[in-house]
Motif scaffolding. Structure first.
Motif, PDB file in Angstrom:
ATOM      1  N   THR A 152       7.012   1.977  10.367  1.00  0.00           N
ATOM      2  CA  THR A 152       8.244   1.198  10.509  1.00  0.00           C
ATOM      3  C   THR A 152       9.414   2.054  10.977  1.00  0.00           C
ATOM      4  OG1 THR A 152       8.774   1.525   8.174  1.00  0.00           O
ATOM      5  CG2 THR A 152       7.533  -0.469   8.764  1.00  0.00           C
ATOM      6  N   LYS A 204       4.738   0.571   6.173  1.00  0.00           N
ATOM      7  CA  LYS A 204       4.619  -0.658   5.389  1.00  0.00           C
ATOM      8  C   LYS A 204       3.142  -0.949   5.198  1.00  0.00           C
ATOM      9  CE  LYS A 204       5.720  -5.527   5.334  1.00  0.00           C
ATOM     10  NZ  LYS A 204       6.406  -6.623   6.003  1.00  0.00           N
ATOM     11  N   LYS A 205       2.763  -1.332   3.994  1.00  0.00           N
ATOM     12  CA  LYS A 205       1.368  -1.611   3.657  1.00  0.00           C
ATOM     13  C   LYS A 205       0.832  -2.797   4.460  1.00  0.00           C
ATOM     14  CE  LYS A 205       0.356  -4.119   0.042  1.00  0.00           C
ATOM     15  NZ  LYS A 205       0.088  -4.655  -1.273  1.00  0.00           N
TER      16      LYS A 205
END
Length: 67
Positions: A24, A39-40
């Motif tokens: 990100t 971000k997962k």
């Protein structure tokens, strides 16, 4: 990108786990140097994963911190 670690899954975890993340942002500061923010997407990182490798297209691009 994939990050790998053993996390805190029991006293002696035997299976390395993998989480897929999306980049990100990339930041730079005088203390940490270059930092990749993610971000997962799938799976979770766990305490104890810090120090594990982060791979992109088969090459290590970083080390997991802040977990």
């Amino acid at each position: 990108m994939n990050i790998h670690g053993y996390g805190l899954f029991g006293k002696h975890p035997k299976n390395r786990r993998r989480a897929t993340v999306r980049v990100t942002g990339v930041r730079h500061d005088d203390i940490s140097g270059r930092t990749i923010w993610t971000k997962k997407l799938s799976a979770d990182t766990e305490p104890g994963d810090s120090g594990g490798p982060a791979f992109h297209k088969g090459k290590q691009v970083g080390v997991v911190t802040g977990v």
